[in-house]
Design an enzyme around this catalytic site. Sequence first.
Site, PDB file in Angstrom:
ATOM      1  N   ARG A 131       0.690  -1.081  -0.029  1.00  0.00           N
ATOM      2  CA  ARG A 131       0.198  -0.058  -0.046  1.00  0.00           C
ATOM      3  C   ARG A 131       0.791   1.253  -0.027  1.00  0.00           C
ATOM      4  NH1 ARG A 131      -3.387  -2.829   3.556  1.00  0.00           N
ATOM      5  NH2 ARG A 131      -5.288  -3.774   2.497  1.00  0.00           N
ATOM      6  N   LYS A 153       3.784  11.461 -11.153  1.00  0.00           N
ATOM      7  CA  LYS A 153       3.048  10.866 -12.099  1.00  0.00           C
ATOM      8  C   LYS A 153       3.691   9.476 -12.209  1.00  0.00           C
ATOM      9  CE  LYS A 153       0.161  13.897 -14.760  1.00  0.00           C
ATOM     10  NZ  LYS A 153       0.139  14.669 -16.157  1.00  0.00           N
ATOM     11  N   GLU A 195      11.046  18.232 -24.364  1.00  0.00           N
ATOM     12  CA  GLU A 195      10.536  18.586 -23.062  1.00  0.00           C
ATOM     13  C   GLU A 195      10.832  19.767 -22.464  1.00  0.00           C
ATOM     14  OE1 GLU A 195       7.685  17.142 -22.169  1.00  0.00           O
ATOM     15  OE2 GLU A 195       7.780  14.995 -22.481  1.00  0.00           O
ATOM     16  N   LYS A 237       8.097  23.184 -13.339  1.00  0.00           N
ATOM     17  CA  LYS A 237       7.318  22.171 -12.941  1.00  0.00           C
ATOM     18  C   LYS A 237       6.727  22.028 -11.221  1.00  0.00           C
ATOM     19  CE  LYS A 237       6.174  17.520 -14.026  1.00  0.00           C
ATOM     20  NZ  LYS A 237       6.358  16.073 -14.585  1.00  0.00           N
ATOM     21  N   GLU A 247      -3.837  17.367 -11.240  1.00  0.00           N
ATOM     22  CA  GLU A 247      -4.156  17.918 -12.407  1.00  0.00           C
ATOM     23  C   GLU A 247      -5.768  18.165 -12.700  1.00  0.00           C
ATOM     24  OE1 GLU A 247      -1.732  16.135 -15.914  1.00  0.00           O
ATOM     25  OE2 GLU A 247      -3.692  15.919 -17.198  1.00  0.00           O
ATOM     26  N   ARG A 251      -1.981  21.894 -14.372  1.00  0.00           N
ATOM     27  CA  ARG A 251      -0.977  20.979 -14.231  1.00  0.00           C
ATOM     28  C   ARG A 251      -1.308  20.452 -16.005  1.00  0.00           C
ATOM     29  NH1 ARG A 251       1.603  16.151 -10.911  1.00  0.00           N
ATOM     30  NH2 ARG A 251       2.755  15.440 -12.486  1.00  0.00           N
ATOM     31  N   ASN A 255       0.969  19.139 -20.510  1.00  0.00           N
ATOM     32  CA  ASN A 255       0.747  17.939 -21.460  1.00  0.00           C
ATOM     33  C   ASN A 255       0.501  18.666 -22.947  1.00  0.00           C
ATOM     34  OD1 ASN A 255       0.322  15.676 -20.153  1.00  0.00           O
ATOM     35  ND2 ASN A 255      -1.523  16.575 -19.290  1.00  0.00           N
ATOM     36  N   HIS A 258       1.016  16.864 -25.960  1.00  0.00           N
ATOM     37  CA  HIS A 258       1.146  15.454 -25.643  1.00  0.00           C
ATOM     38  C   HIS A 258      -0.185  14.483 -25.939  1.00  0.00           C
ATOM     39  CE1 HIS A 258       4.783  16.534 -23.112  1.00  0.00           C
ATOM     40  NE2 HIS A 258       4.913  15.168 -22.568  1.00  0.00           N
ATOM     41  N   HIS A 262       0.917  11.202 -27.557  1.00  0.00           N
ATOM     42  CA  HIS A 262       0.501   9.914 -27.100  1.00  0.00           C
ATOM     43  C   HIS A 262      -0.017   9.120 -28.207  1.00  0.00           C
ATOM     44  CE1 HIS A 262       0.803  11.334 -22.482  1.00  0.00           C
ATOM     45  NE2 HIS A 262       1.971  10.879 -23.111  1.00  0.00           N
ATOM     46  N   HIS A 276       9.626   8.886 -27.036  1.00  0.00           N
ATOM     47  CA  HIS A 276       8.525   9.695 -26.323  1.00  0.00           C
ATOM     48  C   HIS A 276       9.087  11.103 -27.066  1.00  0.00           C
ATOM     49  CE1 HIS A 276       5.587  11.373 -23.756  1.00  0.00           C
ATOM     50  NE2 HIS A 276       6.710  11.867 -23.005  1.00  0.00           N
TER      51      HIS A 276
HETATM   52  P1  NAD Z   1      13.883   5.770 -21.218  1.00  0.00           P
HETATM   53  O1  NAD Z   1      13.906   5.712 -19.740  1.00  0.00           O
HETATM   54  O2  NAD Z   1      13.654   4.565 -22.057  1.00  0.00           O
HETATM   55  O3  NAD Z   1      15.327   6.315 -21.361  1.00  0.00           O
HETATM   56  C1  NAD Z   1      15.576   6.209 -22.771  1.00  0.00           C
HETATM   57  C2  NAD Z   1      16.875   5.245 -23.137  1.00  0.00           C
HETATM   58  O4  NAD Z   1      18.119   5.736 -22.787  1.00  0.00           O
HETATM   59  C3  NAD Z   1      17.025   3.956 -22.317  1.00  0.00           C
HETATM   60  O5  NAD Z   1      17.365   2.920 -23.285  1.00  0.00           O
HETATM   61  C4  NAD Z   1      17.760   3.855 -21.239  1.00  0.00           C
HETATM   62  O6  NAD Z   1      18.366   2.664 -21.058  1.00  0.00           O
HETATM   63  C5  NAD Z   1      18.798   4.942 -21.864  1.00  0.00           C
HETATM   64  N1  NAD Z   1      19.536   5.698 -20.716  1.00  0.00           N
HETATM   65  C6  NAD Z   1      18.919   6.263 -19.788  1.00  0.00           C
HETATM   66  N2  NAD Z   1      20.018   7.010 -19.022  1.00  0.00           N
HETATM   67  C7  NAD Z   1      21.033   6.798 -19.778  1.00  0.00           C
HETATM   68  C8  NAD Z   1      22.353   7.533 -19.490  1.00  0.00           C
HETATM   69  N3  NAD Z   1      22.635   8.223 -18.593  1.00  0.00           N
HETATM   70  N4  NAD Z   1      23.560   6.867 -20.305  1.00  0.00           N
HETATM   71  C9  NAD Z   1      22.957   5.873 -21.355  1.00  0.00           C
HETATM   72  N5  NAD Z   1      21.791   5.502 -21.546  1.00  0.00           N
HETATM   73  C10 NAD Z   1      20.884   5.849 -20.749  1.00  0.00           C
HETATM   74  O7  NAD Z   1      13.174   7.020 -21.745  1.00  0.00           O
HETATM   75  P2  NAD Z   1      12.871   8.497 -21.368  1.00  0.00           P
HETATM   76  O8  NAD Z   1      13.146   9.207 -22.301  1.00  0.00           O
HETATM   77  O9  NAD Z   1      13.689   9.041 -20.300  1.00  0.00           O
HETATM   78  O10 NAD Z   1      11.599   8.488 -20.500  1.00  0.00           O
HETATM   79  C11 NAD Z   1      10.337   8.389 -21.470  1.00  0.00           C
HETATM   80  C12 NAD Z   1       9.217   7.936 -20.703  1.00  0.00           C
HETATM   81  O11 NAD Z   1       8.821   8.712 -19.595  1.00  0.00           O
HETATM   82  C13 NAD Z   1       7.996   7.478 -21.371  1.00  0.00           C
HETATM   83  O12 NAD Z   1       7.416   6.199 -20.945  1.00  0.00           O
HETATM   84  C14 NAD Z   1       6.865   8.715 -20.861  1.00  0.00           C
HETATM   85  O13 NAD Z   1       5.780   8.323 -20.916  1.00  0.00           O
HETATM   86  C15 NAD Z   1       7.433   9.083 -19.398  1.00  0.00           C
HETATM   87  N6  NAD Z   1       7.120  10.307 -18.965  1.00  0.00           N
HETATM   88  C16 NAD Z   1       6.877  10.228 -17.885  1.00  0.00           C
HETATM   89  C17 NAD Z   1       6.298  11.405 -17.386  1.00  0.00           C
HETATM   90  C18 NAD Z   1       5.942  11.688 -15.701  1.00  0.00           C
HETATM   91  O14 NAD Z   1       5.345  12.753 -15.467  1.00  0.00           O
HETATM   92  N7  NAD Z   1       5.945  10.518 -15.153  1.00  0.00           N
HETATM   93  C19 NAD Z   1       6.713  12.706 -17.936  1.00  0.00           C
HETATM   94  C20 NAD Z   1       7.118  12.435 -19.348  1.00  0.00           C
HETATM   95  C21 NAD Z   1       7.424  11.449 -19.794  1.00  0.00           C
HETATM   96  N1  GLY Z   2       4.513  15.404 -17.682  1.00  0.00           N
HETATM   97  C1  GLY Z   2       3.311  16.033 -17.343  1.00  0.00           C
HETATM   98  C2  GLY Z   2       3.007  16.063 -15.765  1.00  0.00           C
HETATM   99  O1  GLY Z   2       3.889  15.529 -15.160  1.00  0.00           O
HETATM  100  O2  GLY Z   2       2.053  16.444 -15.494  1.00  0.00           O
END
Ligand code: NAD
Ligand code: GLY
Length: 384
Positions: A131, A153, A195, A237, A247, A251, A255, A258, A262, A276
């Site tokens: 939990r 998120k 971003e 942020k 949101e 907030r 997006n 986005h 998406h 992404h």
């Molecule tokens: P990711 O986590 O897949 O990382 C991208 C690639 O880079 C991966 O292959 C990873 O292994 C590699 N990598 C990471 N750090 C590294 C480093 N320092 N050196 C070498 N390689 C490295 O992708 P991302 O772009 O970081 O994140 C995308 C994800 O984030 C999506 O799923 C998206 O939906 C999510 N997201 C979430 C939020 C939120 O608020 N929670 C906001 C924006 C995006």
């Molecule tokens: N990435 C959008 C949010 O965190 O609200």
Amino acid sequence: MAGRQDHAQDETTVRVELANRSYDIIIGENLLAGAGSYLAAVLTRPRVVIVSDETVAALHLAALQASLDMSGIQSDAIVVPAGESSKNFGQLQSLLDRLLELRVERRDTILALGGGVVGDLAGFAAAILRRGIDFIQLPTTLLAQVDSSVGGKTAINAAQGKNLIGAFYQPRLVLADVTALATLPERELRAGYSEVVKYGLIDDFAFFQWLEENGSQLLAGAPWALRQAVAVCCHAKAAIVGRDEREGGDRALLNLGHTFAHALEAEAGYDGKLLHGEAVSVGLSMAFALSTRLGLCPSQESERLLRHLSAVGLPTSVAQIGLSGLTADVMMNHMRQDKKVADGRLTFILARGIGQAFITNDVAEDAVMDMLQDALAPTSSDRG
Ligand code: NAD
Ligand code: GLY
């Protein structure tokens, strides 16, 4: 050991103010190598489980664990495959199984070491395990440092769309070590830059101008530029999350682009071919195209955005991301799964110009379809 005091003057700390769930984002260089001393100050007991992906673990796990050891923090590590396809039920289940096998207790802490994928997956696991147990974000991509590690998120993807199963669950601390970005592939760094641009587009024209001047240095990996940009984005942020954690209003500005992004990712199939951040770049272009089509945003502003995205090598059209066959109807179908749909109506983030974004659910679907039809029409080069 590189400890907290050694770095204090080179760090920026941004506070996310959320009453008893408030936390710091610490931005600086070589923070992972000194992580033990930062963590010791916030852990309930000195035991953590690090969740990382195969790529990041190979590069950064040993240094992190060495630092934890030196601070007397016991750590185990769980490594998941790299990439978006790990944000699914199967990986979530095996992660939860491993955490339970390790007998993780409620007062233990999960560390998410990686990009947005690891942060979202590990954060969601932390939200539901026993939990809810504490978690800390150690973001290693630019995208994660400026966006996904902040704000709580957490989610996995569903067959029906992206991030549809998740929870709002805040970390206890975020350590954004820009030194870790040195190992990030150029394409990933660039994808994360979309971003960064987003924050300028939302409400910070001066930051957009700064990016026009300094974006190439940032993308060349200059630590001063990375630190400055990560700090600006985290400040922005943190302010938005502080006033609208779940949101209900503002907030949604985060997006921007986005809903389109998406939909493009759902169409591409989360197989890693479309990043992404690349989808976000096309999504930002579409959000401005729609704003201009509706007579809200001068065309020069949309063109200025496209010029900057193109100048740094980001895609601005579906043809550039290999989705030339996509139709407006299919795109619209994906968009209807958006989490911002209310009473069946889509919510859009539009702009009156760079730095002037706003939220509306008063956009005629015909106008969206017209924009999509234009954006998705085959160009002469597609026809060969
Ligand atoms: P990711 O986590 O897949 O990382 C991208 C690639 O880079 C991966 O292959 C990873 O292994 C590699 N990598 C990471 N750090 C590294 C480093 N320092 N050196 C070498 N390689 C490295 O992708 P991302 O772009 O970081 O994140 C995308 C994800 O984030 C999506 O799923 C998206 O939906 C999510 N997201 C979430 C939020 C939120 O608020 N929670 C906001 C924006 C995006
Ligand atoms: N990435 C959008 C949010 O965190 O609200």
